[in-house]
Design an enzyme around this catalytic site. Structure first.
Site, PDB file in Angstrom:
ATOM      1  N   ALA A  61      -4.101   7.971  -1.855  1.00  0.00           N
ATOM      2  CA  ALA A  61      -4.356   8.849  -0.953  1.00  0.00           C
ATOM      3  C   ALA A  61      -4.823   7.932   0.490  1.00  0.00           C
ATOM      4  CB  ALA A  61      -5.384  10.034  -1.270  1.00  0.00           C
ATOM      5  N   GLY A 106      -2.906   8.620  -5.941  1.00  0.00           N
ATOM      6  CA  GLY A 106      -1.802   9.566  -5.579  1.00  0.00           C
ATOM      7  C   GLY A 106      -0.613   8.987  -6.048  1.00  0.00           C
ATOM      8  N   GLU A 109       0.062   9.415  -9.453  1.00  0.00           N
ATOM      9  CA  GLU A 109       0.339  10.956  -9.717  1.00  0.00           C
ATOM     10  C   GLU A 109       1.906  11.312  -9.140  1.00  0.00           C
ATOM     11  OE1 GLU A 109      -3.441  13.402  -9.293  1.00  0.00           O
ATOM     12  OE2 GLU A 109      -3.206  11.936  -7.761  1.00  0.00           O
ATOM     13  N   GLU A 129      -9.831   7.386  -9.273  1.00  0.00           N
ATOM     14  CA  GLU A 129     -10.480   8.190  -8.307  1.00  0.00           C
ATOM     15  C   GLU A 129     -12.003   8.404  -8.811  1.00  0.00           C
ATOM     16  OE1 GLU A 129      -6.204   9.746  -7.988  1.00  0.00           O
ATOM     17  OE2 GLU A 129      -7.585   8.914  -9.863  1.00  0.00           O
TER      18      GLU A 129
END
Length: 255
Positions: A61, A106, A109, A129
């Site tokens: 992100a 992300g 993911e 994270e």
């Protein structure tokens, strides 16, 4: 444009292009959801590649953007974040991630939303994270555990460590490791082969596996039974069985 959908010969490539690291900011997330819906709806897209380019898949992100958000802002945003990734995971067609360089946070993911993952030999994947005082928020705690098992997922999520391609393969986080220069080519070959297959049966197979994993086995068997019987109403089933009887296995050509 930070992300696009390019279609050629039945294969749609969802291409991240936000140098230098393909950070997934809010605008990119929202566009990702739109392109996943477009890939779902377009009849000329029969298989999908997720690709970040030759150097990096996606490093996660946009941390600078996230740093400005407080609790209330993230409560309002978190559902849209998850929905963007879920839209990719629910594309009812074969989806392959072509992973080069970093696939972190992300980015990892997003790769988890694919049905199959081909990684470069220089790829590095992880869910870092925890090092920011956070947890994965775009499906990582759920999809990673379902893919590699809870204990391996917890190790990666608790430590935030990156794994190289060979360990990712051993963990089951990726399905194939190839030289970096061949990642997109091999992902395209995988997608192109399936793009020639029976579209409705492929959709049925994907839904049976994915929905079945979320249910008890009796429910899963019901889903499978209903799809199996329903496919007997399709032209592809007629074509496939006729070809098998007349020409032998594996020679059917589907529309």
């Amino acid at each position: 444009m930070t992300i696009s959908l390019e279609v050629s010969e039945g294969v749609g490539t969802i291409r991240l292009d936000r140098p230098p690291m393909n950070a997934l900011d809010i605008a990119t997330q929202d566009r990702l959801r739109e392109l996943a819906a477009e890939a779902t709806d377009r009849a000329d897209v029969r298989a999908v590649i997720l690709y970040g380019g030759e150097k990096v898949f996606a490093a996660g992100a946009d941390i600078k953007e996230m740093q400005t958000m407080d609790h209330a802002a993230m409560v309002a945003r978190s559902r849209a974040l998850q929905d963007a990734f879920t839209a990719v995971a629910r594309i009812p067609k074969p989806v392959v991630a072509a992973v080069t360089g970093y696939a972190l946070g992300g980015g990892c993911e997003l790769a988890l939303c694919a049905d199959y993952r081909i990684a470069a030999d220089n790829a590095k994947l992880g869910q870092p994270e925890i090092l920011l005082g956070l947890i994965p928020g775009a499906g990582g705690t759920q999809r990673l555990a379902r893919l590699v098992g809870p204990s391996k997922a917890k190790d990666l999520i608790f430590t935030g460590r990156m794994v190289k391609a060979d360990e990712a393969l051993a963990l089951g986080l990726v399905d194939r490791v190839v030289p970096a220069a061949e990642v997109y080519e091999q992902a395209h070959a995988w997608a192109a082969k399936l793009a020639q297959g029976p579209a409705i049966a492929l959709r049925a197979a994907k839904e049976c596996v994915d929905a079945g994993l979320e249910a008890d086995i009796d429910t899963g068997l019901t889903i499978e039974r209903n799809w199996f019987a329903g496919l007997f109403a399709t032209e592809d089933r007629e074509r496939g069985m006729r070809s098998f009887v007349e020409e032998g296995p594996g020679k059917a050509k589907f529309l």
